[in-house]
Design an enzyme around this catalytic site. Sequence first.
Site, PDB file in Angstrom:
ATOM      1  N   HIS A 190      82.655 -65.985 -20.132  1.00  9.06           N
ATOM      2  CA  HIS A 190      83.291 -64.684 -20.333  1.00  9.06           C
ATOM      3  C   HIS A 190      82.880 -64.068 -21.663  1.00  9.06           C
ATOM      4  CE1 HIS A 190      86.791 -62.052 -21.457  1.00  9.06           C
ATOM      5  NE2 HIS A 190      86.532 -61.597 -20.252  1.00  9.06           N
TER       6      HIS A 190
ATOM      7  N   ARG B  40      85.735 -69.619 -20.591  1.00  7.57           N
ATOM      8  CA  ARG B  40      85.790 -68.744 -21.764  1.00  7.57           C
ATOM      9  C   ARG B  40      84.404 -68.504 -22.354  1.00  7.57           C
ATOM     10  NH1 ARG B  40      90.461 -65.775 -23.096  1.00  7.57           N
ATOM     11  NH2 ARG B  40      92.235 -66.881 -22.187  1.00  7.57           N
TER      12      ARG B  40
END
Length: 215
Positions: free
Chosen positions: A48, A45
């Site tokens: 990203h 995450r």
Amino acid sequence: MSDISPPIFSYVRNPAEIYKQSFATVAREADMATLPQAMRPVATRLVHACGMVDILDDLAFSAGAAEAGHSALQAGKPIFCDVEMVGAGIIVARLPAKNDVICTLNDPRVVPHAAEIDNTRSAAAVDFWDERLEGAVVAIGNAPTALFRLLERIGEGGPKPALIVGIPVGFVGAVESKQALGENCSDIDFMTVHGRRGGSAMASAVVNALAAGLS
């Protein structure tokens, strides 16, 4: 009237396909072999959120940090944020226990208190967390002064959160506050990204990963 045709761009338009390709790219390019299994969703995450695979070179965390944060969320503990942007990035629908997301930056008591303690609003806002801070999750993505102030209050005997996500961004105090986090949290779990990089999107991405699960 212009007879020039508007440009037509070729790009992926399907949201599910964008999501699929994005995380496939992270999985292909980011080396997570040395990370504990529980930290890999968090690392995914983070990459990203910022688009930088090399952010993992600066990722630091205590043993059991992901588990501590996930357990706190499962238990319904609140999430304290230094700025509204961190809270806005948290996917509330995915929180496991309808956890409260709290930011006290705009509390009317903050401005006079900041003047009283001769510090920033972000730091002063931390002083109003005590009532529910014990065992909570803290996500700091913007203000180094908020992280420093939190560590000061804990050092003075204040409540201890279950996890501190300290990823403030910037050129003044960011590096030093993250270093202080690692050096002063021997009994509190933490995650940080050393250096100047950080930000609200990254801090909320960590919370979203912990809310989604550790596998």
